[in-house]
Design a protein around this motif. Structure first.
Motif, PDB file in Angstrom:
ATOM      1  N   VAL B 181      -4.610 -18.567   4.477  1.00  0.00           N
ATOM      2  CA  VAL B 181      -4.319 -17.192   4.092  1.00  0.00           C
ATOM      3  C   VAL B 181      -3.684 -16.449   5.256  1.00  0.00           C
ATOM      4  O   VAL B 181      -3.926 -16.761   6.426  1.00  0.00           O
ATOM      5  N   LYS B 182      -2.853 -15.474   4.904  1.00  0.00           N
ATOM      6  CA  LYS B 182      -2.187 -14.647   5.912  1.00  0.00           C
ATOM      7  C   LYS B 182      -2.042 -13.259   5.293  1.00  0.00           C
ATOM      8  O   LYS B 182      -1.469 -13.126   4.209  1.00  0.00           O
ATOM      9  N   ILE B 183      -2.605 -12.292   5.958  1.00  0.00           N
ATOM     10  CA  ILE B 183      -2.430 -10.915   5.487  1.00  0.00           C
ATOM     11  C   ILE B 183      -1.081 -10.430   5.997  1.00  0.00           C
ATOM     12  O   ILE B 183      -0.846 -10.371   7.206  1.00  0.00           O
ATOM     13  N   VAL B 184      -0.206 -10.139   5.067  1.00  0.00           N
ATOM     14  CA  VAL B 184       1.174  -9.778   5.415  1.00  0.00           C
ATOM     15  C   VAL B 184       1.241  -8.310   5.823  1.00  0.00           C
ATOM     16  O   VAL B 184       1.960  -7.935   6.747  1.00  0.00           O
ATOM     17  N   SER B 185       0.477  -7.470   5.130  1.00  0.00           N
ATOM     18  CA  SER B 185       0.451  -6.037   5.419  1.00  0.00           C
ATOM     19  C   SER B 185      -0.778  -5.459   4.730  1.00  0.00           C
ATOM     20  O   SER B 185      -1.533  -6.192   4.087  1.00  0.00           O
ATOM     21  N   SER B 186      -0.955  -4.160   4.842  1.00  0.00           N
ATOM     22  CA  SER B 186      -2.138  -3.549   4.225  1.00  0.00           C
ATOM     23  C   SER B 186      -2.021  -3.476   2.709  1.00  0.00           C
ATOM     24  O   SER B 186      -2.919  -2.974   2.033  1.00  0.00           O
ATOM     25  N   THR B 187      -0.933  -3.992   2.139  1.00  0.00           N
ATOM     26  CA  THR B 187      -0.824  -4.078   0.684  1.00  0.00           C
ATOM     27  C   THR B 187      -0.515  -5.499   0.197  1.00  0.00           C
ATOM     28  O   THR B 187      -0.302  -5.700  -0.992  1.00  0.00           O
ATOM     29  N   GLU B 188      -0.474  -6.445   1.088  1.00  0.00           N
ATOM     30  CA  GLU B 188      -0.013  -7.778   0.641  1.00  0.00           C
ATOM     31  C   GLU B 188      -0.700  -8.930   1.383  1.00  0.00           C
ATOM     32  O   GLU B 188      -0.886  -8.883   2.593  1.00  0.00           O
ATOM     33  N   ILE B 189      -1.017  -9.952   0.611  1.00  0.00           N
ATOM     34  CA  ILE B 189      -1.633 -11.172   1.147  1.00  0.00           C
ATOM     35  C   ILE B 189      -0.850 -12.364   0.613  1.00  0.00           C
ATOM     36  O   ILE B 189      -0.423 -12.351  -0.540  1.00  0.00           O
ATOM     37  N   GLU B 190      -0.688 -13.383   1.439  1.00  0.00           N
ATOM     38  CA  GLU B 190      -0.108 -14.624   0.926  1.00  0.00           C
ATOM     39  C   GLU B 190      -0.980 -15.795   1.361  1.00  0.00           C
ATOM     40  O   GLU B 190      -1.734 -15.685   2.329  1.00  0.00           O
ATOM     41  N   GLY B 191      -0.872 -16.892   0.641  1.00  0.00           N
ATOM     42  CA  GLY B 191      -1.683 -18.038   1.036  1.00  0.00           C
ATOM     43  C   GLY B 191      -1.616 -19.178   0.057  1.00  0.00           C
ATOM     44  O   GLY B 191      -0.728 -19.224  -0.808  1.00  0.00           O
ATOM     45  N   LYS B 214      -0.490  -8.482  -4.318  1.00  0.00           N
ATOM     46  CA  LYS B 214      -0.019  -7.147  -3.931  1.00  0.00           C
ATOM     47  C   LYS B 214      -0.977  -6.097  -4.471  1.00  0.00           C
ATOM     48  O   LYS B 214      -1.376  -6.156  -5.633  1.00  0.00           O
ATOM     49  N   PHE B 215      -1.309  -5.146  -3.619  1.00  0.00           N
ATOM     50  CA  PHE B 215      -2.264  -4.095  -3.948  1.00  0.00           C
ATOM     51  C   PHE B 215      -1.516  -2.785  -4.166  1.00  0.00           C
ATOM     52  O   PHE B 215      -0.598  -2.461  -3.417  1.00  0.00           O
ATOM     53  N   SER B 216      -1.958  -2.010  -5.148  1.00  0.00           N
ATOM     54  CA  SER B 216      -1.258  -0.755  -5.444  1.00  0.00           C
ATOM     55  C   SER B 216      -1.524   0.331  -4.396  1.00  0.00           C
ATOM     56  O   SER B 216      -0.767   1.281  -4.296  1.00  0.00           O
ATOM     57  N   LYS B 217      -2.598   0.148  -3.617  1.00  0.00           N
ATOM     58  CA  LYS B 217      -2.877   1.100  -2.534  1.00  0.00           C
ATOM     59  C   LYS B 217      -3.095   0.336  -1.238  1.00  0.00           C
ATOM     60  O   LYS B 217      -3.726  -0.724  -1.236  1.00  0.00           O
ATOM     61  N   ALA B 218      -2.604   0.920  -0.148  1.00  0.00           N
ATOM     62  CA  ALA B 218      -2.781   0.284   1.157  1.00  0.00           C
ATOM     63  C   ALA B 218      -4.247   0.334   1.568  1.00  0.00           C
ATOM     64  O   ALA B 218      -4.906   1.376   1.436  1.00  0.00           O
ATOM     65  N   ALA B 219      -4.751  -0.784   2.076  1.00  0.00           N
ATOM     66  CA  ALA B 219      -6.140  -0.837   2.535  1.00  0.00           C
ATOM     67  C   ALA B 219      -6.319   0.038   3.763  1.00  0.00           C
ATOM     68  O   ALA B 219      -5.422   0.147   4.604  1.00  0.00           O
ATOM     69  N   ASP B 220      -7.483   0.673   3.852  1.00  0.00           N
ATOM     70  CA  ASP B 220      -7.799   1.410   5.077  1.00  0.00           C
ATOM     71  C   ASP B 220      -8.145   0.439   6.206  1.00  0.00           C
ATOM     72  O   ASP B 220      -7.751   0.643   7.351  1.00  0.00           O
ATOM     73  N   THR B 262     -10.359 -13.008   2.186  1.00  0.00           N
ATOM     74  CA  THR B 262      -9.870 -11.751   2.759  1.00  0.00           C
ATOM     75  C   THR B 262     -10.631 -10.590   2.144  1.00  0.00           C
ATOM     76  O   THR B 262     -11.135 -10.689   1.031  1.00  0.00           O
ATOM     77  N   TYR B 263     -10.688  -9.489   2.899  1.00  0.00           N
ATOM     78  CA  TYR B 263     -11.214  -8.256   2.329  1.00  0.00           C
ATOM     79  C   TYR B 263     -10.238  -7.133   2.592  1.00  0.00           C
ATOM     80  O   TYR B 263      -9.624  -7.066   3.662  1.00  0.00           O
ATOM     81  N   PHE B 264     -10.064  -6.290   1.587  1.00  0.00           N
ATOM     82  CA  PHE B 264      -9.288  -5.063   1.720  1.00  0.00           C
ATOM     83  C   PHE B 264     -10.287  -3.944   1.433  1.00  0.00           C
ATOM     84  O   PHE B 264     -10.895  -3.919   0.352  1.00  0.00           O
ATOM     85  N   SER B 265     -10.475  -3.036   2.367  1.00  0.00           N
ATOM     86  CA  SER B 265     -11.482  -1.998   2.184  1.00  0.00           C
ATOM     87  C   SER B 265     -10.842  -0.611   2.164  1.00  0.00           C
ATOM     88  O   SER B 265      -9.803  -0.375   2.782  1.00  0.00           O
ATOM     89  N   TYR B 266     -11.499   0.278   1.421  1.00  0.00           N
ATOM     90  CA  TYR B 266     -10.993   1.634   1.193  1.00  0.00           C
ATOM     91  C   TYR B 266     -12.151   2.608   1.339  1.00  0.00           C
ATOM     92  O   TYR B 266     -13.300   2.259   1.053  1.00  0.00           O
ATOM     93  N   LYS B 267     -11.837   3.814   1.731  1.00  0.00           N
ATOM     94  CA  LYS B 267     -12.824   4.897   1.691  1.00  0.00           C
ATOM     95  C   LYS B 267     -12.315   5.901   0.664  1.00  0.00           C
ATOM     96  O   LYS B 267     -11.283   6.533   0.884  1.00  0.00           O
ATOM     97  N   PHE B 268     -13.010   6.016  -0.422  1.00  0.00           N
ATOM     98  CA  PHE B 268     -12.562   6.928  -1.485  1.00  0.00           C
ATOM     99  C   PHE B 268     -13.464   8.153  -1.540  1.00  0.00           C
ATOM    100  O   PHE B 268     -14.691   8.019  -1.490  1.00  0.00           O
ATOM    101  N   ASP B 269     -12.852   9.327  -1.669  1.00  0.00           N
ATOM    102  CA  ASP B 269     -13.692  10.516  -1.818  1.00  0.00           C
ATOM    103  C   ASP B 269     -13.733  10.994  -3.266  1.00  0.00           C
ATOM    104  O   ASP B 269     -14.234  12.081  -3.571  1.00  0.00           O
ATOM    105  N   LYS B 270     -13.175  10.169  -4.152  1.00  0.00           N
ATOM    106  CA  LYS B 270     -13.321  10.418  -5.589  1.00  0.00           C
ATOM    107  C   LYS B 270     -13.132   9.064  -6.311  1.00  0.00           C
ATOM    108  O   LYS B 270     -12.805   8.066  -5.668  1.00  0.00           O
ATOM    109  N   ILE B 271     -13.335   9.096  -7.614  1.00  0.00           N
ATOM    110  CA  ILE B 271     -13.104   7.875  -8.391  1.00  0.00           C
ATOM    111  C   ILE B 271     -11.645   7.467  -8.236  1.00  0.00           C
ATOM    112  O   ILE B 271     -10.750   8.302  -8.358  1.00  0.00           O
TER     113      ILE B 271
END
Lengths: 741, 741
Positions: B181-191, B214-220, B262-271
């Motif tokens: 696996v290789k995390i390409v960016s905060s919105t993309e992973i390849e592997g 591909k993720f619709s939101k960039a990971a924090d 891999t993990y992509f984590s977010y901090k959400f202050d709403k749903i």
């Protein structure tokens, strides 16, 4: 016209190589390959990313110096006999196992992928600057190696019959696991191997090395082998292949695993030669391929070898020694060679390199250096670079500042853009100060100063200086932290350097503050022992305390890799203070001499390596320094595989020897001055880089009458009354002449 | 203008979806997710490469249906409760574990990478054509899924707080190991992930599946975890991290290992809602990325879902059923849906696919199909495709011929361009003959014929037909080979098809030769048992022999996955011969009826699935066929998770049901004819493809008086005296009317 030029260059290149007794011809890469010197005999370009080492540390045939049965930090041991390949990236002279991966191995006959079975003895071993060769007994394959900066070039001469070239991605010196490989075509392989966890530390930062291998002849058949982890439990009963090696013929898709490799096989009806070029990169496979193409493209083995030889010879020629034995020239130039291996190049041909911690890819126009074993190298190696190779030293400082930009901290023990946090202290400040005060100032000194202060003053979450709060409040690190005395001394040394830089930058308050901090070790001086003694959190002497314990890497509460004797004098910046603490010059001399006489002096480790020079601080006792240095060189440094006292410590021991043989030594890291002892050649000419120094060169001469003690020192023809010389006076002079009785 | 068109299409799409009772609305993807049906409830596009299945077969919470504690071939079991992710590639209705990898899992709160800890129960499960959703109890995360052909689309609705999206590359249904696996960016992973060793067989052919996420939101924050293999021995003592999972924060370089993620984590202050698109490819990461971009680019979850729904509905609407219960429509359309999953698409959007065995990348302009479970599907699935989806069937035959070109052999049990060599027989010849004789002839039949002869005649090194020498010389495979009787019967069936094709191609000699060979099973007929009986190498009856042993997958010398009763009649092409061997029609009928009456009939496996139809061969006994079929449908096929009799066998059981409910069955594979029983709807309209058939459609009607036996059959309004109808007469007719008492 072109043809004529080419011929001329070719003849010239041959002349250089054929002309005997060039500095590069003296190098014996076998020095340090035994006695835990941890150097390797194979080829590397100056500060190369790639290097090739014969790998003979796997398999019970190599016991007791077998990699899995003990702590062993080198891919090659001279007295071992069982060869299992040629690793394409290696560390030189380090104390922990890492790299030593991408093992290329030629075999003949039926394919065998188990290194314990395909390994062989070898003979006709040759090692010289940029070249290594041997014959593999079992297969009668002549194997030769050279490298460019980022590409290893192997040449195998096979007998008639089936020939195989294995690339083993499982076996390696590193204790990291995991590799990926993809056979691109019958002449090309790409992949990666995980490495890291240097000193069994910081495994989260394990990282990949990428590679591309190109073969001069297309394989007749090829494939990948994979030995998977053995299944246990219920499913295992349906898996007749459980845990067994699989041969994946014609595999051209990606294969990953902890124990994988590729084979390229050929059927030869006559003796045939194959060249394999392996480009490496810490950024990507694409960059590894570009490195390979740009550096070695269509170049032959011979051409790559000649280019690398020439580059080495040019660098080694920066110091010309005359009038010494061949043996002495050999150990001298080999030592200089060893100082030009690490720090090594991290960036690819296109300038890209992995940043430290950020996960980003940086790009440099200079060289991004890596492998900063600073606890070792702050003592003398960088000082040698500043004197002889100041452009390199400037780039090393710039690399360190880039790390600060990327990571928020100066490096401590940086390895391929990971911070291994090995050893203690905050040595980067010393290296930068030393460089700056020697007039190499083409870096952002304000940033450097800011970075130093951060390391020196930030109490919370400071990865460089654990125990800092105690150190600042009490003056010493307490036994709450490992190696509390050593660490206090290291912080003192760093603070002394910071004070020197503060002074140079006109920061008077800081100057005073850090000057003060730099002698706080005095609080650990135990008058009863006449030695330093660890203190507990409540500022009492730690008891029971045995000043002898801690030698030979025995665990010790107050000291890192040493005992109280080996650390007793490690405050070269405060000899005046220490002399006073010890009760005057006589008692000091006696105590210092006792280190040697009682066999406490350890030539194989850094804390006490400046001690032989400390007698220079005591008038009329300077002869002792001359005597000790002479005896130590004779005893520990030889033109033999065991010709280093122990780990070369990325060139630190070798830098010690280079200085010792030139008769000068930078005994106070950070302070631009040298102690003077007897040179070991009649004449030593150091070329100076006109970018940083006004003189073209500086000469050291000896006038040897009865091979005795120094009777007189002359600088530029004038009597020089001190046994020290400042860097400024030295490099701006013409001739340092040392007259011995 | 564009906007108007778009609006119109949008409304149209909505209308289609909102309009109730479309064929696609009847599909219940839960059918077969229990009772070892091995289907999965998650979304897949028709013959899609990607599919998403909830994964609930790991962890002791799921015992006894836990993947590591037994032979379990499905990623999901309806009665299990502990969910550990959503696998992005899956096999449907197979009997061996494979794929079930790339496990996406949303969690909340602190990062946890151990699936046994982060797993959860779930509720509000919804499964429908192209859509699957549930709520994860532990995290209160609404999770919804849809797919295009090569891309899985996941939509997670997170509560406020820390959200994590894990991509677990260690856990999986396959027993292969290894991922990159290789995390390409905060919105993309390849592997990639290694898969293969289907049925614990042929591990050398294990192969990678590549992916791009591909993720619709960039990971924090993001990173990779790796749990390395545990070291043993001397070195382990220096490794406090030995065997422990490492969290590699910000890792953007390649990581490999058997247990990584891999993990992509977010901090959400709403749903908040996040969509994750995962494109897959068996060729390369680049192709996975292209598949993702070309198929789903900027499309929303809703758009992808609607497109896939629409495609399904169009295909399912090719058979329109009227006048039946909702339950019957549900099991019918779900069965039809299940026949449109495998064989599935192997080639990427750009046409590239991995060739079988060569290691090369091929390129197709059509569809390259894969997952040919031919021992199952030769019996009815391909016959259904030829009737309803002949373009697909034509491409399947072309794919099989490409495999012959690449590999030198027709496929046996092909899985993602590996030959698993699972099961016995040489079924490809039957599929191709059947297709050709039904008028689907736009493939190179001469090549196909050559390929068949190779499989049928090459004695040495023939991977398709072990025991062929005995078979040719003696007429039967001997007990030297596993399943000797079954294998003989399979070869007979293939040889019968070859004889039919030889006849059609005017190859008279071959026709005779293979016709002869096709009844050699007769030599294994044991008059004493009135059953087939294995023979030894010296042509004696194998003793001791128990005709009952071998049921329920018990090992049996003569039979594969069955016993002598279950194989007794598996020569549908030679019923005349068998009737004679058994001593006439009465004895034959009695013996056949006994299979059912003595509970030897196994609806869950293929060898005997045509038996219910065999009574049609005996005049005045046809009512038994009608009765058996009706009873079997009622007993084994339900609108419930356990609504399949066992493994769906890549749609074979479902194809049986589709045919059974339409009242026709292709009971002699290779021979273009159908047995007629009672349809289970008032009216069935099969659309015919004008490329291959002259009529637009064919209608089957029932006239149900007292729900009794068939009293009369009419074809195009004329009385049809036979309980068989040739494919030709059927498809060139207008109406098959079945009148029941």
């Amino acid at each position: 016209m072109k043809k004529i030029v080419f011929c001329f260059l070719f003849v010239l290149a041959n002349m250089i190589i054929l002309h005997a007794q060039q500095p590069a011809d003296y190098v014996n890469p076998f020095i340090g390959t035994s006695n835990f010197g941890a150097t390797f005999p194979g080829p590397i370009a100056p500060r190369g990313m790639a290097s090739i080492s014969p790998f003979n540390v796997a398999g019970s045939q190599n016991l007791p110096l077998e990699k899995d049965s003990r702590w062993l930090s080198n891919p090659y041991v001279h007295e071992n006999t069982f060869l299992t390949g040629f690793s394409q990236v290696n560390l030189s002279g380090v104390g922990c196992p890492d790299l030593g991966v991408l093992l290329l191995m030629p075999t003949t006959g039926d394919l065998e992928t188990n290194h314990l079975k395909y390994g062989s003895t070898y003979s006709e071993e040759i090692a010289k600057t940029g070249y290594y060769g041997l014959n593999i007994d079992k297969y009668n394959v002549k194997s030769e190696f050279t490298t460019s900066k980022r590409v290893g070039v192997s040449r195998f001469t096979f007998p008639k019959g089936q020939a195989n070239i294995l690339l083993n991605l499982g076996l390696g010196l590193t204790n990291e696991q995991g590799a990926m490989v993809k056979i691109v075509s019958s002449t090309e392989i790409e992949g990666m191997r995980s490495v890291g966890s240097f000193c069994y530390n910081n495994p989260e930062a394990a990282y990949p090395i990428y590679f591309v291998a190109k073969f001069s002849k297309a394989a007749d058949t090829f494939g990948v082998w994979k030995k998977p982890t053995k299944y246990k439990g219920v499913e295992a009963q349906w898996m007749p292949y459980n845990g067994k090696t699989r041969i994946m013929k014609n595999a051209t898709r990606m294969v990953v695993g902890d124990s994988i490799g590729t084979y390229f096989s050929y059927k030869f009806d006559k003796i045939e030669t194959i060249e394999v070029k392996i480009g490496v990169s810490y950024v990507s496979i694409d960059n590894a391929r570009e490195n390979l193409e740009k550096e070695t493209g269509n170049k032959s083995f011979e051409t790559v070898y000649k280019e690398t030889y020439t580059e080495w010879n040019k660098l080694l020629s920066r110091i010309k020694v005359e009038g010494g034995s061949k043996e002495n020239k050999t150990i001298f130039y080999t030592a200089l060679y060893h100082t030009l291996i690490h720090p090594n190049t991290l960036n690819d041909f296109n300038g890209e390199y992995p940043e430290i911690k950020t996960g980003k890819i940086g790009k440099t126009k200079n060289t991004r250096y890596t492998v900063f074993s600073l606890w070792d190298t702050y003592r003398n190696l960088h000082q040698l670079m500043s004197l002889v190779y100041p452009r390199q030293q400037s780039n090393m400082v710039k690399s360190m500042l880039e790390m600060y930009d990327e990571n928020g901290w100066l490096p401590k023990w940086e390895l391929n853009s990971t911070e291994t946090f090995t050893m203690v202290g905050d040595p980067a400040s010393i290296v930068i100060t030393d460089t700056y005060l020697k007039g190499i100032q083409d870096f952002d000194v304000q940033k450097a100063y800011k970075a130093m202060l951060k390391g020196a003053d930030q109490i919370e979450n400071n990865p460089l200086r654990p125990g800092l709060q105690d150190y600042i409040e009490k003056g010493f690190v307490t036994t709450k932290n490992k190696g509390s005395v050593s660490t206090t001394q290291e912080y003192n040394a760093s603070d002394y350097s910071i004070s020197l830089l503060a002074k140079a930058l006109g920061k008077k308050e800081d100057y005073k503050r850090f000057k003060n901090r730099s002698v706080s070790y005095q609080k650990l001086f135990d008058k009863n022992l006449n030695l330093l003694h660890p203190k507990t959190e409540d500022s009492h002497w730690y008891e029971p305390f045995n000043p002898l314990s801690g030698a030979n890497f025995e665990e010790n509460i107050g000291f890192i890799e040493g005992n109280a004797w080996q650390y007793a004098f490690m405050v070269p910046h405060d000899m005046k203070g220490l002399v006073k603490l010890m009760g005057g010059k006589k008692k000091f001399t006696k105590q210092l001499q006792k280190v040697f006489d009682s066999n406490q002096f350890d030539m194989a480790n850094e804390p006490d390596i400046a001690y032989p020079y400390l007698f220079n601080y005591i008038k009329d006792e300077e002869w002792r320094s001359q005597k000790q240095v002479k005896e130590l060189v004779k005893e520990y440094f030889k033109n033999k595989s065991n010709g280093l006292p122990g780990n070369d410590d990325t060139g630190t021991m070798s830098a010690w020897l280079v200085y010792a043989m030139m008769g000068i030594y930078p005994l106070v890291p950070g302070e631009p001055k040298y102690a003077i002892t007897a040179p070991m050649f009649d004449k030593i000419t150091i070329q100076l880089d006109s970018k940083y120094y006004k003189n073209k060169n500086i000469i050291i001469e000896r006038q040897l009458n009865n091979n005795g003690n120094i009777s007189k020192i002359q600088l530029n023809g004038k009597v020089h009354k001190s046994f020290f010389v400042s860097h400024e006076n030295f490099v701006n002079g013409k001739l340092l002449k040392v007259i011995q009785n």
